[in-house]
Write an enzyme that holds these catalytic residues in place. Structure first.
Site, PDB file in Angstrom:
ATOM      1  N   LYS A 447       0.876  -1.176   0.000  1.00 38.40           N
ATOM      2  CA  LYS A 447       0.000   0.000   0.000  1.00 38.40           C
ATOM      3  C   LYS A 447       0.908   1.219   0.000  1.00 38.40           C
ATOM      4  O   LYS A 447       1.647   1.440   0.962  1.00 38.40           O
ATOM      5  CB  LYS A 447      -0.888  -0.026   1.238  1.00 38.40           C
ATOM      6  N   ASP A 449       1.226   5.011   0.254  1.00 39.92           N
ATOM      7  CA  ASP A 449       0.426   6.126   0.769  1.00 39.92           C
ATOM      8  C   ASP A 449       1.146   7.452   0.507  1.00 39.92           C
ATOM      9  O   ASP A 449       2.341   7.491   0.185  1.00 39.92           O
ATOM     10  CB  ASP A 449       0.228   5.906   2.280  1.00 39.92           C
ATOM     11  N   ASP A 518     -10.605   7.754   3.202  1.00 40.81           N
ATOM     12  CA  ASP A 518     -10.358   7.364   4.594  1.00 40.81           C
ATOM     13  C   ASP A 518     -11.662   7.258   5.369  1.00 40.81           C
ATOM     14  O   ASP A 518     -11.669   6.833   6.520  1.00 40.81           O
ATOM     15  CB  ASP A 518      -9.455   8.402   5.281  1.00 40.81           C
TER      16      ASP A 518
HETATM   17  C1  DGJ Z   1      -3.841   7.349   5.427  1.00 38.00           C
HETATM   18  C2  DGJ Z   1      -4.485   6.142   4.823  1.00 38.00           C
HETATM   19  O1  DGJ Z   1      -5.506   6.482   3.964  1.00 38.00           O
HETATM   20  C3  DGJ Z   1      -4.958   5.233   5.939  1.00 38.00           C
HETATM   21  O2  DGJ Z   1      -5.636   4.113   5.411  1.00 38.00           O
HETATM   22  C4  DGJ Z   1      -3.761   4.803   6.726  1.00 38.00           C
HETATM   23  O3  DGJ Z   1      -2.900   4.048   5.910  1.00 38.00           O
HETATM   24  C5  DGJ Z   1      -3.025   6.019   7.288  1.00 38.00           C
HETATM   25  N1  DGJ Z   1      -2.727   6.964   6.235  1.00 38.00           N
HETATM   26  C6  DGJ Z   1      -1.767   5.594   7.979  1.00 38.00           C
HETATM   27  O4  DGJ Z   1      -1.002   6.646   8.383  1.00 38.00           O
END
Ligand code: DGJ
Length: 695
Positions: A447, A449, A518
């Site tokens: 993932k 980010d 989120d």
């Molecule tokens: C933002 C992401 O969208 C969440 O799912 C998670 O991974 C957090 N960051 C972690 O810091």
């Protein structure tokens, strides 16, 4: 043949659409037609000549130039704006030749005085009814040329109509709301100035004359495949000529095109359909699944993600316990989110130091990864490579690696700064660190980010134009990620930027999945997912079942919402009762049975969740043998009579059964008379639909 050259110019045809352009008498490359495919090449209109000339009525207002440069008396929003070394800022492009290959067309233009050439590229995707366009500019001279704007395409609509534009807007935790507005005279701009695609707007449009619906009516639609700053300009001229241009944002942008260099834009893809917004989405879905994502034929696995369960409290024990629960209910991929790496106990420290935290994982990540594999699941990991905390070993060693202006304070967001991925040393650092992680562990999923947007966009050590940063950063990102992808082709990547901040057809070349938001509360998610589905297929839409508002939302409702995409679980499974885990196992089993229809089938939005508290969507397998219906009711004051749901996409002549309904009945009956589903507030249902085999 998909592309044909005729005396009138060129005709680009897909299965159902035609697009024509050509040179007019004055030698100007003009747009001729875009719409339903016509029976013969001679049916396409000729290239128009300039009418209506007067000192205040320039040809740009009337003529539909295929790719207008800034100059002359056009006054419209042009696609190209440059400054030559001598200060001249007027482009005069002349046609210089064409090359036609089966599905590709290249049209060469040359400035009549300066050593600048431009190639307009076209590629048709016949089976998806899409046309892809991009542009390459080359400096053949000895002196630099400064590019101030270079867009990917200008798409012309049939003139004379007042079009309605549909697009999406949002913000963090609340992405992808559909907006529809009539375009009137002037320019409507949508853009990102944030370095990422953004949660606020997405580079997608759909234009119709005001009467199109999900199932009916002409729609012209398009996207820009770019993960950085972008701009969409929808212009209606004085003469009611409507055009939509898309490209890299020219805001705070400049590019020094040095002698001998070529600048190539990202691609814009667009299509036409006479069958409404639903058909427009299905064209994009098919294209993304077949031609964009790295692992086109793979079903997405049911994943577990630790973020909402354990936050930064990630360690070998907490994750092993979660993994055991996850495996027991049928999860196939276990992903450790934020919190696993050196010094990461909160969002104040650690970003940049991509090795496991010894306090939390005394023997590294290997024992956990092994345990996850023993449990029969793949192992996945969260990273945020583009970022650094000031409190990190990386930042202490290289404070100059971040994007900054030396004389300005470095604005932190979520306590982090952005590494300058335009720099080769930064790229090398990230490739080395993440490559090591991937090489030393059995990692099947990452993932990726990205949790803030740019500020103080400086690059003090740049050799040339600092404003190239916006583009060179994205190129650097693709170099880093692309190198890792090439070295580890089996890894499935997810694009996340605090939710849906980087959702576009560019990042989907690297990532098979996107995290749309989120916000994981199921009712809010319904609306966000619907906006997302305008552009992206369910296979790319990661959707977790979490504990958000768990008291008010049944497990069934939460599962149904997430089963509309690529199902994941983000709840604290250790806190679920045995009965809840048993129920979850049942939903996961059912999801696995229907996911080929959801992930690879056709989506029909029967009733909009953004518009109605009673909403429904249906996925139909490509062979029309099976379908899945999801129906949701959020809050609707009683008493209320819920309307029948008319199914879509079935074979009208075949017989189908629908779970929980009497039948079988013909596909036509289900689509015309529909079926009645009664639900209470925050109830939902999933119904399987099956074609009765012929005897
Ligand atoms: C933002 C992401 O969208 C969440 O799912 C998670 O991974 C957090 N960051 C972690 O810091």
């Amino acid at each position: 043949m998909a592309i044909q050259a005729t005396e009138q110019g060129w005709v680009l045809e897909t299965h159902a659409t035609g697009y024509a352009l050509g040179l007019n008498q004055a030698g100007m490359l003009v747009h001729r037609y875009w719409g339903a495919r016509l029976p013969s090449l001679s049916d396409y209109p000729e290239a128009a000549d300039s009418l209506g000339w007067a000192s205040f009525n320039g040809p740009g207002q009337v003529l539909r130039e295929e790719y207008p440069g800034h100059g002359g008396v056009k006054y419209i929003d042009p696609c190209l704006k440059v400054t030559f070394a001598d200060g001249v800022r007027d482009v005069v492009l002349r046609f210089a030749g064409a090359e036609v290959h089966k599905h590709e067309l290249a049209l060469h233009l040359r400035d009549e005085h300066y050593p600048l050439t431009l190639t307009l590229h076209y590629r048709v995707h016949p089976e998806h009814d899409l046309i892809e366009r991009w542009v390459a500019a080359t400096n053949h001279g000895a002196e630099p040329i400064t590019i101030e704007r270079i867009w990917s395409a200008q798409w012309h609509l049939p003139p004379g109509e007042n079009y309605r534009m549909t697009h999406v807007t949002g913000r963090w935790l609340d992405e992808m709301h559909l907006r529809r507005e009539t375009l009137l005279h002037g320019v409507k701009i949508l853009e990102s100035r944030r370095l990422t695609t953004s949660q606020q707007h997405n580079p997608w449009f759909a234009l119709d004359s005001g009467s199109a619906t999900e199932d009916h009516g002409e729609v012209w639609f398009g996207v820009l495949a770019w993960s950085g700053n972008w701009k969409l300009s929808a212009e209606v001229t004085d003469f009611l000529s409507t055009r939509v241009s898309m490209g890299i944002n020219d805001w705070d942008f400049a590019w020094r095109l040095q002698a001998g260099e070529t600048f190539t834009t990202p691609a814009s893809l667009a299509g036409y359909t006479a069958a409404g917004f639903g058909a427009a989405s299905r064209r994009l879905h098919d294209h993304i699944r077949a031609a964009v994502v790295p692992h086109p034929q793979q079903l997405r696995k049911v994943l577990y993600n630790s973020w909402e369960a354990t936050g930064f409290e990630v360690n070998e024990q907490s994750q092993t316990a979660l993994a055991e629960h996850a495996a027991a209910i049928g999860v196939e991929l276990f992903v450790v989110d934020d919190g696993w790496f050196h010094g990461r106990n909160s969002d104040q420290a650690g970003l940049g130091d991509w090795w496991s935290d010894r306090r939390k994982f005394p023997n590294g990540l290997a024992p956990l990864a092994r345990r996850v594999n023993e449990l029969g699941m793949d192992f996945g990991l969260w990273v945020e490579p583009e970022m650094v905390n000031a409190d990190s070993e990386l930042y202490r060693a290289h404070p100059d690696w971040v994007i900054h202006f030396p004389t300005r304070a470095r604005t932190e967001a979520r306590n982090q700064l952005i590494l300058n991925l335009a720099r080769a040393d930064v790229q090398e650092y990230l490739i080395t660190k993440i490559d090591r992680l991937l090489s030393e562990h059995p990692i099947a999923f990452i993932k990726w980010d990205m949790n803030r947007n740019a500020s103080e966009p400086g690059w003090p050590t740049a050799e040339g134009e600092q404003r190239e940063l916006w583009v060179r950063y994205v190129q650097g990102l693709f170099h880093v990620w692309g190198t890792l992808q090439a070295r580890h082709p089996q890894v499935v990547w997810q694009s996340c930027s605090g939710g849906g901040g980087r959702a576009d057809l560019h990042i989907l070349r690297l990532a098979d999945q996107i995290w749309p938001s989120d916000n994981t509360e199921a009712a809010a998610r319904l609306a966000i997912q619907e906006g997302f589905s305008q552009i992206f297929p369910a296979s790319t839409m990661e959707a977790w079942v979490t504990d958000a508002l768990e008291q008010q939302r049944s497990l069934a409702f939460r599962f149904h919402v997430s089963m509309c995409g690529s199902l994941g679980i983000g709840a604290h499974l250790g806190r679920w009762s045995p009965a809840q885990r048993k129920e979850a196992a049942r939903w996961i089993k059912l999801y696995k049975a229907v996911r080929p229809i959801i992930q690879f089938g056709d989506l029909y939005r029967l009733r909009s969740a953004q518009a109605h508290p009673f909403s429904a969507l249906q996925y139909v397998s490509k062979d029309q043998a099976e379908a899945v219906l999801f129906v949701f009711r959020t809050h609707l004051p009683d008493p209320i009579t819920l309307p029948p749901l008319r199914l879509r996409g079935l074979d009208p002549a075949a017989q189908y059964t629908v779970d929980g309904c009497s039948g079988p009945r013909s596909g036509l009956a289900w689509m015309q008379a529909g079926l009645q589903i009664d639900l209470s507030d925050f109830e939902s249902t999933l119904r399987r639909i099956r074609r009765v085999p012929h005897h």
